[in-house]
Design an enzyme around this catalytic site. Structure first.
Site, PDB file in Angstrom:
ATOM      1  N   ASP A 129       8.040  10.852  -0.361  1.00 40.33           N
ATOM      2  CA  ASP A 129       7.057  10.868   0.722  1.00 40.33           C
ATOM      3  C   ASP A 129       5.730  10.374   0.158  1.00 40.33           C
ATOM      4  OD1 ASP A 129       6.540  12.409   3.614  1.00 40.33           O
ATOM      5  OD2 ASP A 129       4.773  12.323   2.315  1.00 40.33           O
ATOM      6  N   ILE A 130       5.174   9.334   0.771  1.00 33.46           N
ATOM      7  CA  ILE A 130       3.912   8.768   0.291  1.00 33.46           C
ATOM      8  C   ILE A 130       2.802   9.794   0.465  1.00 33.46           C
ATOM      9  CG2 ILE A 130       2.200   6.936   0.650  1.00 33.46           C
ATOM     10  CD1 ILE A 130       4.484   5.102   1.430  1.00 33.46           C
ATOM     11  N   ASN A 137      -4.064   6.055   6.892  1.00 32.83           N
ATOM     12  CA  ASN A 137      -4.089   5.449   8.221  1.00 32.83           C
ATOM     13  C   ASN A 137      -5.405   5.712   8.932  1.00 32.83           C
ATOM     14  OD1 ASN A 137      -1.557   4.186   8.350  1.00 32.83           O
ATOM     15  ND2 ASN A 137      -0.520   6.081   8.898  1.00 32.83           N
ATOM     16  N   ASP A 146       0.829   0.404   6.796  1.00 29.48           N
ATOM     17  CA  ASP A 146       2.063  -0.383   6.872  1.00 29.48           C
ATOM     18  C   ASP A 146       2.273  -1.183   5.596  1.00 29.48           C
ATOM     19  OD1 ASP A 146       2.527   0.584   9.390  1.00 29.48           O
ATOM     20  OD2 ASP A 146       1.887  -1.227  10.444  1.00 29.48           O
ATOM     21  N   GLU A 172       6.701   8.000   6.733  1.00 30.69           N
ATOM     22  CA  GLU A 172       6.449   7.542   5.364  1.00 30.69           C
ATOM     23  C   GLU A 172       7.476   8.093   4.388  1.00 30.69           C
ATOM     24  OE1 GLU A 172       3.759  11.186   6.004  1.00 30.69           O
ATOM     25  OE2 GLU A 172       4.675   9.580   7.187  1.00 30.69           O
TER      26      GLU A 172
END
Length: 247
Positions: A129-130, A137, A146, A172
């Site tokens: 998971d980022i 964002n 993105d 993500e």
């Protein structure tokens, strides 16, 4: 009537040359299309020579006029058949891959994991998971998010090439399935983490789990997810195994 027929034959001949110069550069199956046009040209020229130039039909031109259409229509069939196959493959590919990252979809990954467990049994799952993705964002815009997601996906694909498959689980969240029992999955996860941190401007928290006898696909993913959560909880940008998380 003969003048009318000649006009039609001349018009068909003109269409062949228009096909060469206008259609050929824009078509995917270039060689087959050019071959088909050439066949039609020979057929049409043979017909016009026999009909309008020679006083008596020549056997060689008659043979080409009557036999080559069979080859021509076979070529057309091959062109159409291959085009249909290409379209079906494109539709299938779009149904199992994520539009943004090009990774496999969650549904496809779950199906593959079930198959791996049934066929081999020794499967590892890396779940990532980022870190701080929502903040990225919110502060830099969804385009930046993105781009970071696509870069992370590319790195995971490169590191897993030949040893595993990569999918986008959702948002993500990314995952890797590995069915090589001899591979040290923790090393793969660490290489992915390091490259993402060094090359993308974001970091990723990773967790991994290894299958045991009787372990289902959903349990294996849940274990990797729990391990990833421990990476988040203990500072982010790190790799945690499920055993470590359980302890």
């Amino acid at each position: 009537l003969q003048t009318y027929n000649f006009s039609i034959d001349l018009y068909l001949l003109l269409l062949v040359f228009l096909g060469y110069y206008l259609v050929s550069p824009r078509i995917g199956q270039y060689i087959k299309y050019q071959f088909g046009l050439t066949l039609f040209l020979v057929i049409q020229v043979s017909h016009m020579v026999n009909t309008y130039i020679l006083q008596k039909e020549q056997a060689v031109f008659s043979l080409m006029e009557n036999f080559l259409p069979i080859v021509y229509y076979m070529t057309l069939f091959l062109i159409l058949f291959e085009r249909v196959v290409e379209l079906l493959q494109a539709v299938y590919a779009s149904s199992i891959t994520d539009g943004l990252t090009g990774l496999f979809t969650r549904h496809y990954m779950l199906n593959r994991l079930n198959q791996m467990l049934l066929n081999r049994g020794n499967v590892s799952v890396i779940f990532g998971d980022i870190d701080n993705f929502k903040k990225l964002n919110d502060t830099k815009g969804h385009l930046a998010g993105d781009n970071a997601l696509k870069q992370a996906a590319r790195i995971m694909q490169e590191e897993s090439e030949g040893i595993g498959i990569v999918g986008r689980y959702g948002g993500e969240e990314l995952m890797v399935l590995v069915d090589d029992a001899s591979l040290r999955v923790e090393n793969l996860a660490e290489r992915i983490r390091r490259r993402i941190a060094a090359e993308t401007g974001v970091t990723i928290s990773l967790g991994y789990s290894k299958s045991k006898k009787g372990c289902s696909a959903s349990e294996l993913i849940m274990q990797a997810d729990q391990a990833m959560y421990m990476s988040k909880k203990s500072g982010k940008n790190r790799v945690t195994g499920y055993r470590q998380a359980a302890e």
